[in-house]
Design an enzyme around this catalytic site. Structure first.
Site, PDB file in Angstrom:
ATOM      1  N   THR A 186       0.874  -1.174   0.000  1.00 34.91           N
ATOM      2  CA  THR A 186       0.000   0.000   0.000  1.00 34.91           C
ATOM      3  C   THR A 186       0.912   1.225   0.000  1.00 34.91           C
ATOM      4  OG1 THR A 186      -0.040   0.128   2.386  1.00 34.91           O
ATOM      5  CG2 THR A 186      -1.780  -1.155   1.359  1.00 34.91           C
ATOM      6  N   GLU A 331      -5.548  -4.222  -0.131  1.00 34.10           N
ATOM      7  CA  GLU A 331      -5.818  -5.340   0.786  1.00 34.10           C
ATOM      8  C   GLU A 331      -6.959  -6.230   0.296  1.00 34.10           C
ATOM      9  OE1 GLU A 331      -5.240  -2.257   1.600  1.00 34.10           O
ATOM     10  OE2 GLU A 331      -4.165  -2.053   3.500  1.00 34.10           O
ATOM     11  N   LYS A 439     -15.308  16.716  11.282  1.00 33.96           N
ATOM     12  CA  LYS A 439     -16.215  16.566  12.419  1.00 33.96           C
ATOM     13  C   LYS A 439     -16.650  17.951  12.874  1.00 33.96           C
ATOM     14  CE  LYS A 439     -14.136  12.204  13.572  1.00 33.96           C
ATOM     15  NZ  LYS A 439     -12.775  12.111  13.015  1.00 33.96           N
ATOM     16  N   TRP A 444     -20.826  14.667  10.973  1.00 32.16           N
ATOM     17  CA  TRP A 444     -19.736  14.475  10.013  1.00 32.16           C
ATOM     18  C   TRP A 444     -20.083  15.104   8.677  1.00 32.16           C
ATOM     19  CZ3 TRP A 444     -17.769   8.704  10.630  1.00 32.16           C
ATOM     20  CH2 TRP A 444     -17.217   8.579  11.921  1.00 32.16           C
TER      21      TRP A 444
HETATM   22  P1  ADP Z   1      -3.187   3.282  -1.864  1.00 29.16           P
HETATM   23  O1  ADP Z   1      -1.932   2.497  -1.973  1.00 29.16           O
HETATM   24  O2  ADP Z   1      -3.291   4.496  -2.717  1.00 29.16           O
HETATM   25  O3  ADP Z   1      -3.696   3.483  -0.451  1.00 29.16           O
HETATM   26  P2  ADP Z   1      -5.431   1.610  -2.382  1.00 29.16           P
HETATM   27  O4  ADP Z   1      -5.953   1.354  -3.742  1.00 29.16           O
HETATM   28  O5  ADP Z   1      -5.202   0.439  -1.535  1.00 29.16           O
HETATM   29  O6  ADP Z   1      -4.162   2.362  -2.638  1.00 29.16           O
HETATM   30  O7  ADP Z   1      -6.379   2.650  -1.655  1.00 29.16           O
HETATM   31  C1  ADP Z   1      -7.602   2.217  -1.177  1.00 29.16           C
HETATM   32  C2  ADP Z   1      -8.447   3.380  -0.754  1.00 29.16           C
HETATM   33  O8  ADP Z   1      -8.781   4.203  -1.872  1.00 29.16           O
HETATM   34  C3  ADP Z   1      -9.779   2.980  -0.215  1.00 29.16           C
HETATM   35  O9  ADP Z   1      -9.700   2.563   1.132  1.00 29.16           O
HETATM   36  C4  ADP Z   1     -10.594   4.256  -0.395  1.00 29.16           C
HETATM   37  O10 ADP Z   1     -10.353   5.191   0.631  1.00 29.16           O
HETATM   38  C5  ADP Z   1     -10.039   4.814  -1.670  1.00 29.16           C
HETATM   39  N1  ADP Z   1     -10.938   4.476  -2.783  1.00 29.16           N
HETATM   40  C6  ADP Z   1     -10.818   3.480  -3.674  1.00 29.16           C
HETATM   41  N2  ADP Z   1     -11.815   3.509  -4.565  1.00 29.16           N
HETATM   42  C7  ADP Z   1     -12.607   4.548  -4.229  1.00 29.16           C
HETATM   43  C8  ADP Z   1     -13.821   5.118  -4.755  1.00 29.16           C
HETATM   44  N3  ADP Z   1     -14.413   4.635  -5.841  1.00 29.16           N
HETATM   45  N4  ADP Z   1     -14.345   6.179  -4.120  1.00 29.16           N
HETATM   46  C9  ADP Z   1     -13.764   6.710  -3.027  1.00 29.16           C
HETATM   47  N5  ADP Z   1     -12.628   6.235  -2.497  1.00 29.16           N
HETATM   48  C10 ADP Z   1     -12.057   5.170  -3.081  1.00 29.16           C
END
Ligand code: ADP
Length: 542
Positions: A186, A331, A439, A444
């Site tokens: 990640t 994940e 917040k 929220w």
């Molecule tokens: P990084 O390595 O950039 O963290 P990830 O792809 O694992 O890569 O990131 C996952 C996160 O991206 C999710 O937990 C969420 O917060 C955000 N995310 C993914 N797809 C969407 C979506 N369609 N809309 C809003 N947030 C998203």
């Protein structure tokens, strides 16, 4: 009593074996790093993946060893996925857009034995080479004619020489289906990057579900362009889906500018594609300016960050392209939800359908999702209650690679770090990352909703919202804008525009414009950096 069906381990190598046998002449096209358009087939790709496995074995790579890549989407990168994973080693995609210190950390933490790099990244690797502790061989992913003659990488190996030295007479080993085959970190916007270790079983199950008509919707007649890089969350599994279904696989190499993207979509008659919103922002802008259309494209999957409603509407109305808004994370391999309509929502009028498609989609089979409050109590799926989004399932991580940290709760759920609602039809909507939600007076405010409302303004190029301390409300929103060239907007005008789209008490207390908004290596707005930039900011009059 056990069933009497055969034991046929779900192995990644079976995907390429199947494609080579039954879709052998189907093309894999790459707009290559060296420049020319390269064309190969699934049968040729399998032979070369086997040669890659033989070459790795010759270099001392054993089952479980990590083979790192710093590479664009190309046929060679796909060969490495199948070759390393197929032999029982682990293809470890490293995101080259990370800071050099993060790349060093990741390569060392994963103990990559071999590092395969595109020509683009030779200078990067030269600069960090001394810090890469366990890498024994560096392979430059090109042919002899393009090998750099003046590189300071000692004994750099040439990919095509390695392939040419092998005979390809090789049977994929019959591994346990739980054997690891892929590793992806990640991007570590919070803390150190963490490694997610995919198994053959999880990748194949993910592929089988992701191909379906309510997910990516890919079949043998499609031409698929995964613009999403293979180093971003398993390439969203798209290269595997193309292989399994025998779709033509189109790879854009290092090219991301809208004109080249349009040429690829047009010339290769791409029907299905997938990428993060920023890619589509620039493509849509280019299309509007040039008056070009997208005659072949049927579906685009948008994920990684929230797709603004205005983007979904543009695709549908102006280009007759279906948008599948998806949510996932590294994940989760990464697919969690995707926005195909139900029988009922498909009947809605345009506005109603866009309301539905702006949500992040319905949960796919293979993943369980729930929302819980801060005490872990499950919340109703009424589309109103929001809570911390949790996931478990056949391709959800149960722990991170080489980290002694419990990540599942007592029910086996993983906390995604997102806050969401789920409606009675199962459509999930991300409110925010839990650390980004604002917040205000105990309620929220969704920074994502505010950002999406702001980018609908024609003069706004990009928008980000962060919470700023407020003595009465605890936090209030600050809207940070990047304007289109030569455009300006006042706070009052912006808030008048927003007032038609969000609740009045959400309206930002201030609006500022900046030349750029910082992004993470996977193209998301980098809120941590933005918050740092505005750490001394105070609302006017306070
Ligand atoms: P990084 O390595 O950039 O963290 P990830 O792809 O694992 O890569 O990131 C996952 C996160 O991206 C999710 O937990 C969420 O917060 C955000 N995310 C993914 N797809 C969407 C979506 N369609 N809309 C809003 N947030 C998203």
């Amino acid at each position: 009593m056990l069933g009497l069906m055969q034991d046929w381990p779900l192995l990644q190598s079976r995907l390429i074996e199947h494609a080579a046998r039954f879709h052998g002449q189907r093309e894999i096209v790459t707009y290559s790093v060296e420049g020319p358009i390269h064309r190969t087939t699934y049968s040729e790709l399998q032979v070369r993946a086997k040669k890659f496995a033989q070459a790795m074995a010759r270099l001392g790579v054993e089952e479980g060893d990590r083979v790192g890549t710093l590479a664009w989407n190309t046929w060679r990168h796909v060969e490495i996925w199948y070759g390393a994973g197929g032999m029982g080693a682990v293809a470890h995609t490293v995101n080259p857009r990370l800071f050099p210190e993060q790349i060093i950390y990741i390569v060392n933490h994963a103990s990559d034995k071999v590092l395969c790099i595109d020509l683009t990244f030779v200078p990067l690797v030269e600069a960090i080479l001394d810090s890469l502790k366990e890498v024994r061989h560096i392979v430059i992913m090109t042919d002899r004619a393009h090998m750099p003659t003046d590189t300071t990488i000692p004994n750099a190996l040439c990919y095509e020489d390695l392939i040419a030295a092998e005979d390809g007479v090789y049977e994929w080993p019959e591994l346990d289906e739980n054997t690891a085959c892929g590793l992806c970190y990640t991007s570590g916007t919070t803390g150190e990057p963490k490694g997610v270790l995919y198994s053959n079983r999880s990748n194949v199950l993910h592929t089988m579900v992701t191909a379906g008509s309510d997910t990516l919707g890919v079949g043998a007649r499609d031409a698929v362009l995964p613009i999403v890089p293979m180093f971003h969350a398993n390439g969203w599994g798209v290269p595997f889906v193309a292989t399994m279904t025998g779709a033509k696989l189109v790879l854009n190499g290092p090219n991301h500018d809208p004109e080249t993207m349009w040429n690829i979509l047009e010339n290769e008659r791409v029907t299905v594609t997938a990428a993060v919103p920023t890619i589509w922002l620039s493509l849509l802008k280019y299309l509007k300016k040039s008056g070009k259309k997208l005659p072949w494209l049927n579906k685009v999957t948008i994920g990684g960050s929230a797709a603004p409603r205005s983007m979904i509407e543009d695709f549908e109305r102006d280009f007759d392209v279906r948008v599948y808004h998806a949510w996932g994370m590294t994940e989760l391999s990464p697919l969690g939800t995707i926005g195909a309509h139900t029988a009922a929502t498909a009947e809605l009028d345009f506005d109603g359908r866009m309301d539905v498609q702006s949500k992040q989609g319905r949960v796919v089979f293979g993943v369980d999702l729930r929302i819980v409050d801060s005490d872990g109590k499950p919340q109703p799926h009424d589309g109103k209650a929001y809570g911390h989004l949790q996931a478990r399932g056949a391709w959800t991580a149960r722990s991170y690679y080489n980290l002694d940290e419990e990540i599942l709760d007592a029910d086996g759920y993983f906390d995604t770090g997102d806050v969401a609602t789920i409606d009675p039809q199962g459509f999930m909507q991300i409110t925010d990352r839990s650390k980004d939600v604002i917040k205000s007076g105990g309620e929220w405010i969704s920074s994502i909703d505010l950002e999406n409302a702001a980018v609908a303004h024609p003069d706004v190029k990009e928008a980000a919202v962060i919470g700023i301390h407020h003595p009465k409300w605890d936090e209030r929103p600050l809207l940070v804008l990047v304007m289109e060239d030569g455009k300006t907007i006042s706070k009052d005008d912006m808030n008048a525009f927003l007032a038609e789209r969000v609740a009045r008490w959400w309206l930002p207390n201030d609006v500022v414009t900046v030349p750029d908004i910082p992004h993470t290596a996977t193209g998301k707005i980098h809120k941590t950096v933005l918050r740092k930039q505005f750490k001394d900011y105070r609302f006017p009059g306070l």
